[in-house]
Write an enzyme that holds these catalytic residues in place. Structure first.
Site, PDB file in Angstrom:
ATOM      1  N   GLU A 189       0.805  -1.219   0.000  1.00 53.36           N
ATOM      2  CA  GLU A 189       0.000   0.000   0.000  1.00 53.36           C
ATOM      3  C   GLU A 189       0.847   1.282   0.000  1.00 53.36           C
ATOM      4  O   GLU A 189       0.344   2.361   0.309  1.00 53.36           O
ATOM      5  CB  GLU A 189      -0.933  -0.012   1.214  1.00 53.36           C
ATOM      6  CG  GLU A 189      -1.951  -1.140   1.170  1.00 53.36           C
ATOM      7  CD  GLU A 189      -2.715  -1.272   2.469  1.00 53.36           C
ATOM      8  OE1 GLU A 189      -3.650  -0.489   2.684  1.00 53.36           O
ATOM      9  OE2 GLU A 189      -2.358  -2.156   3.279  1.00 53.36           O
ATOM     10  N   SER A 206      -6.646  -2.766   2.440  1.00 52.49           N
ATOM     11  CA  SER A 206      -7.044  -2.204   1.142  1.00 52.49           C
ATOM     12  C   SER A 206      -7.442  -3.282   0.135  1.00 52.49           C
ATOM     13  O   SER A 206      -7.258  -3.112  -1.069  1.00 52.49           O
ATOM     14  CB  SER A 206      -5.927  -1.342   0.543  1.00 52.49           C
ATOM     15  OG  SER A 206      -5.820  -0.134   1.230  1.00 52.49           O
ATOM     16  N   TYR A 250      -9.142   3.125  -5.026  1.00 60.70           N
ATOM     17  CA  TYR A 250      -8.227   4.252  -5.216  1.00 60.70           C
ATOM     18  C   TYR A 250      -8.192   4.802  -6.637  1.00 60.70           C
ATOM     19  O   TYR A 250      -7.327   5.598  -6.956  1.00 60.70           O
ATOM     20  CB  TYR A 250      -6.816   3.855  -4.754  1.00 60.70           C
ATOM     21  CG  TYR A 250      -6.803   3.472  -3.296  1.00 60.70           C
ATOM     22  CD1 TYR A 250      -7.073   4.414  -2.313  1.00 60.70           C
ATOM     23  CD2 TYR A 250      -6.579   2.160  -2.894  1.00 60.70           C
ATOM     24  CE1 TYR A 250      -7.094   4.073  -0.974  1.00 60.70           C
ATOM     25  CE2 TYR A 250      -6.593   1.809  -1.558  1.00 60.70           C
ATOM     26  CZ  TYR A 250      -6.844   2.771  -0.611  1.00 60.70           C
ATOM     27  OH  TYR A 250      -6.869   2.417   0.716  1.00 60.70           O
ATOM     28  N   ARG A 292     -11.847   2.602  11.035  1.00 56.46           N
ATOM     29  CA  ARG A 292     -12.946   2.414  10.078  1.00 56.46           C
ATOM     30  C   ARG A 292     -13.292   0.938  10.041  1.00 56.46           C
ATOM     31  O   ARG A 292     -12.406   0.091   9.851  1.00 56.46           O
ATOM     32  CB  ARG A 292     -12.539   2.887   8.684  1.00 56.46           C
ATOM     33  CG  ARG A 292     -13.716   3.101   7.739  1.00 56.46           C
ATOM     34  CD  ARG A 292     -13.298   3.202   6.292  1.00 56.46           C
ATOM     35  NE  ARG A 292     -12.901   1.893   5.790  1.00 56.46           N
ATOM     36  CZ  ARG A 292     -11.704   1.635   5.268  1.00 56.46           C
ATOM     37  NH1 ARG A 292     -10.773   2.567   5.212  1.00 56.46           N
ATOM     38  NH2 ARG A 292     -11.423   0.405   4.838  1.00 56.46           N
ATOM     39  N   ASP A 348     -15.514  -2.138   8.335  1.00 57.49           N
ATOM     40  CA  ASP A 348     -16.167  -2.497   7.077  1.00 57.49           C
ATOM     41  C   ASP A 348     -17.169  -3.618   7.292  1.00 57.49           C
ATOM     42  O   ASP A 348     -16.944  -4.527   8.106  1.00 57.49           O
ATOM     43  CB  ASP A 348     -15.118  -2.935   6.054  1.00 57.49           C
ATOM     44  CG  ASP A 348     -14.122  -1.829   5.741  1.00 57.49           C
ATOM     45  OD1 ASP A 348     -14.494  -0.648   5.888  1.00 57.49           O
ATOM     46  OD2 ASP A 348     -12.976  -2.141   5.349  1.00 57.49           O
ATOM     47  N   GLU A 369     -13.765  -6.319   8.940  1.00 60.35           N
ATOM     48  CA  GLU A 369     -12.512  -5.968   9.600  1.00 60.35           C
ATOM     49  C   GLU A 369     -12.600  -4.551  10.134  1.00 60.35           C
ATOM     50  O   GLU A 369     -13.476  -3.778   9.750  1.00 60.35           O
ATOM     51  CB  GLU A 369     -11.321  -6.085   8.638  1.00 60.35           C
ATOM     52  CG  GLU A 369     -11.370  -5.118   7.477  1.00 60.35           C
ATOM     53  CD  GLU A 369     -10.141  -5.236   6.578  1.00 60.35           C
ATOM     54  OE1 GLU A 369      -9.046  -5.508   7.092  1.00 60.35           O
ATOM     55  OE2 GLU A 369     -10.290  -5.041   5.352  1.00 60.35           O
ATOM     56  N   ASN A 402     -10.079  -1.263  10.449  1.00 55.38           N
ATOM     57  CA  ASN A 402      -8.827  -0.690   9.954  1.00 55.38           C
ATOM     58  C   ASN A 402      -8.378   0.387  10.924  1.00 55.38           C
ATOM     59  O   ASN A 402      -9.088   1.375  11.132  1.00 55.38           O
ATOM     60  CB  ASN A 402      -9.081  -0.105   8.558  1.00 55.38           C
ATOM     61  CG  ASN A 402      -7.819   0.330   7.862  1.00 55.38           C
ATOM     62  OD1 ASN A 402      -6.847   0.717   8.501  1.00 55.38           O
ATOM     63  ND2 ASN A 402      -7.833   0.292   6.541  1.00 55.38           N
ATOM     64  N   GLY A 433      -7.223   5.133   5.154  1.00 55.59           N
ATOM     65  CA  GLY A 433      -6.646   6.070   4.197  1.00 55.59           C
ATOM     66  C   GLY A 433      -7.081   7.504   4.421  1.00 55.59           C
ATOM     67  O   GLY A 433      -8.171   7.775   4.920  1.00 55.59           O
TER      68      GLY A 433
END
Length: 324
Positions: A20, A146, A220, A259, A261, A277, A279, A283
Site C-alpha cells: 500500500e 485495502s 483508489y 474504520r 467495514d 474488519e 482498519n 486512508g
C-alpha cells in the site's frame, strides 16, 4: 473545538515498502499539506531502514503515522516510537498487532457480540488439491489491508476446480490465507473518531463498485466506485453498523480514528449484517472514506487531521502522567 497549539512540529511518516505504499504516499502528502495550511511546521519522512535516526534528527513534537500495511500498521513502527518516547497518532502496539491480523480480530470481537464471518487459515498449497469450504468463498491474506490479494472463488469462476496452480491469485504470493464464506449483498463502512469526550461513530457509507467488487483499484481509482453517504439503508441496520463500529473501536483499543467495514445481505435483515474488519489506519487520500464521513459530520479535512493529532497528544500526556 480542537485544543491544539497552532505551531506544532509534526513529522508525517509515509511511504514505506508495503503493497500500500502508493496509497500511503497520497495519504501522507494530503495530511502534510493540510497541517501546514493550519499553521504547523511539517517534516515529511518517507520511511526507510533509517527511519528511527531520521525521526530522532527531526525531533518533532508528534509523529503523524500515515503508513498503511506492514510494518507501519502492525505494531512494529508503534513499538519503535514507544521506545523513542515520541507521541504518535493512531492506535498503539497491542491494538495494531491484533487489528492487522484478521483471525486475531475475530477472536477479539466475536465474544463481544460483534458478528463476523466464520473462517479458517489454510495453506496456499492445499488449495490446489481441494476447496477449504463450499463455494462461493473468499480468500484473503491474514494481514494486508485495502483488499490487497483478495479473491472470490465461485462455482463457475475462472480459477479452476480445484484452483489451478497457474491461476493468478493470492496463493501465488502468500503461503497462508484466510478462507471465509462469501457473504452476498451490500458493502458498507463506518468511521469512528476520538473526541475529547470519547469516540463517536460518524456515519455509514455504502460502496457501489461500477464493476467487480470493492478491490484495491476500485478503492483508489477515481470514478470506479460510487460512495453513498449516508447509506440508503433501514434505520435499524444503520444503528447496528454505528454500534458495531464504535464497539470494535473500543474493544480493540483503537485511538484517533478507525474504520469498520461490513457486508449486509438484506434478505436476512439484521442477521445478514457482518463485520469484515476494523482498519486502525484508514486512508487519508482524496477518495478515502474517513475524510468523506468527517465532511458529512461537519469537519473539514484539515480539522480532521488536527483532531487525530490532538487524540495522540492526549493519549501521550495520560500515559506520561500515569507513569509518573
Amino acid at each position: 473545538m480542537i485544543d491544539l497549539p497552532n505551531n506544532l512540529h509534526i513529522a508525517v511518516l509515509m511511504g514505506g515498502w508495503a503493497n500500500e505504499r502508493p496509497v500511503s504516499l497520497m495519504s501522507g502528502e494530503g495530511v502534510a499539506k493540510a497541517l501546514e495550511e493550519r499553521g504547523h511546521r511539517v517534516t515529511r519522512i518517507d520511511m526507510d531502514r533509517r527511519v528511527a535516526a531520521r525521526i530522532a534528527e527531526a525531533a518533532p513534537d508528534v509523529v503523524f503515522n500515515a503508513l498503511h500495511g506492514v510494518p507501519g500498521e502492525d505494531g512494529t513502527v508503534q513499538g519503535m516510537l514507544e521506545l523513542m518516547g515520541v507521541p504518535y497518532t493512531h492506535s498503539g502496539v497491542a491494538t495494531s498487532v491484533i487489528a492487522i491480523d484478521k483471525q486475531l480480530t475475530k477472536q477479539a470481537l466475536v465474544p463481544h457480540g460483534i458478528p463476523m464471518p466464520g473462517g479458517r487459515i489454510v495453506k496456499s498449497a492445499e488449495l490446489f488439491e481441494r476447496d477449504p469450504m463450499p463455494r462461493p468463498y473468499v480468500l484473503k491474506p491474514v494481514n494486508e489491508g485495502s483488499s490487497v490479494g483478495v479473491a472470490i472463488v465461485t462455482e463457475g469462476g475462472n480459477y479452476g476446480n480445484p484452483i489451478a496452480r497457474e491461476a493468478k491469485g493470492p496463493w501465488q504470493e502468500f503461503r497462508e490465507l484466510l478462507a471465509e464464506p462469501y457473504i452476498k449483498g451490500r458493502e458498507m463502512t463506518a468511521a469512528v473518531i476520538d473526541f475529547p469526550e470519547g469516540p463517536r461513530a460518524l456515519a455509514v457509507t455504502e460502496l457501489k463498485p461500477k464493476s467487480g467488487f470493492y478491490d484495491f483499484d476500485a478503492k483508489y481509482t477515481d470514478g470506479m466506485t460510487d460512495h453513498i453517504c449516508p447509506a440508503e439503508i433501514p434505520q435499524n441496520i444503520e444503528r447496528l453498523c454505528l454500534e458495531y463500529a464504535l464497539k470494535a473501536h473500543k474493544v480493540l483499543g483503537c485511538r484517533g480514528t478507525s474504520r469498520t467495514d461490513f457486508r449486509w445481505d438484506e434478505e436476512q435483515g439484521e442477521d445478514g449484517l457482518f463485520v469484515l474488519e476494523t482498519n486502525t489506519q484508514p486512508g487519508m487520500t482524496p477518495l478515502s472514506l474517513v475524510p468523506e464521513q468527517a465532511r458529512y459530520a461537519g469537519f473539514e479535512y484539515g480539522e480532521l487531521c488536527e483532531m487525530i493529532v490532538a487524540a495522540a497528544l492526549r493519549d501521550h500526556a495520560a500515559k506520561v502522567g500515569g507513569d509518573g
